[in-house]
Design a protein around this motif. Structure first.
Motif, PDB file in Angstrom:
ATOM      1  N   ARG A  54      89.985  14.574  34.266  1.00 42.88           N
ATOM      2  CA  ARG A  54      88.928  14.242  33.309  1.00 42.88           C
ATOM      3  C   ARG A  54      88.584  15.449  32.438  1.00 42.88           C
ATOM      4  NH1 ARG A  54      84.779  12.196  37.699  1.00 42.88           N
ATOM      5  NH2 ARG A  54      85.682  14.081  38.607  1.00 42.88           N
ATOM      6  N   PHE A  58      89.045  15.367  28.390  1.00 46.46           N
ATOM      7  CA  PHE A  58      87.944  15.692  27.488  1.00 46.46           C
ATOM      8  C   PHE A  58      88.329  16.847  26.573  1.00 46.46           C
ATOM      9  CE2 PHE A  58      84.113  17.710  26.013  1.00 46.46           C
ATOM     10  CZ  PHE A  58      83.292  16.636  25.678  1.00 46.46           C
ATOM     11  N   ASP A 128      82.357   8.489  34.560  1.00 51.43           N
ATOM     12  CA  ASP A 128      82.922   9.078  33.345  1.00 51.43           C
ATOM     13  C   ASP A 128      81.849   9.454  32.328  1.00 51.43           C
ATOM     14  OD1 ASP A 128      85.442   8.886  34.420  1.00 51.43           O
ATOM     15  OD2 ASP A 128      86.020   7.115  33.261  1.00 51.43           O
ATOM     16  N   ASP A 132      81.379  13.181  30.843  1.00 52.30           N
ATOM     17  CA  ASP A 132      81.425  13.517  29.422  1.00 52.30           C
ATOM     18  C   ASP A 132      80.153  14.227  28.965  1.00 52.30           C
ATOM     19  OD1 ASP A 132      83.959  12.451  29.277  1.00 52.30           O
ATOM     20  OD2 ASP A 132      83.343  10.617  28.231  1.00 52.30           O
TER      21      ASP A 132
END
Length: 159
Positions: A54, A58, A128, A132
């Motif tokens: 992740r 990103f 998620d 973020d």
């Protein structure tokens, strides 16, 4: 050349992103080659691994490639940096407890160095959206830290 070490628990989620965002922000302000920025973790669990997928996704969406990044654990030499920036208060206390004799690095939280204050939440077990949001905070703080460096502000002087 000042040396900054960014630390979190495993050098797997937050600190790799912070390292790369801060490097880019420093370069954008014309300070490339004047500040050394590295990161490391307090645990050896992820040593040699690439960052959390992740984090990599990103960063990739933000134009930063982490394919060459490998997680590492901090060592004695990191305490010779000018400053160690931790992601949260727990990391701060652990870094202080590990300080070897002769370790000269100032130690403070990443968001304090940005003049924002507080902890960067650990997104590892979050969804998620939370992940973020954490990455966005890291990126915003990198810009603030780079602006402070460009202005000649001592990062240990909190705003």
């Amino acid at each position: 050349m000042p040396r900054i070490v960014i630390v979190d628990a495993g050098n797997y989620s937050r600190s790799p992103a912070a390292e790369r965002f801060l490097r880019r922000a420093v370069t954008e302000r014309g300070l490339d080659g004047t500040v050394e920025i590295v990161s490391g973790g307090l645990k050896d669990k992820h040593v040699g691994d690439t960052p959390d997928p992740r984090t990599m996704a990103f960063c990739r969406e933000q134009g930063l490639d982490l394919a060459d990044f490998r997680c590492r654990e901090i060592g004695t030499a990191d305490f010779q940096a000018d400053i160690i920036l931790t992601m949260d208060n727990e990391n701060l206390e652990q870094v202080r407890a590990r300080r070897p004799d002769g370790g000269r690095a100032a130690v403070m939280r990443y968001l304090d160095a940005a003049g924002m204050g507080g902890d960067v939440p650990d997104p590892y077990y979050g969804d998620d959206g939370a992940f973020d949001r954490t990455m966005a905070v890291i990126a915003d703080a990198a810009d603030a830290i780079a602006a402070r460096l460009a202005a000649g502000t001592d990062l240990t002087e909190t705003a």
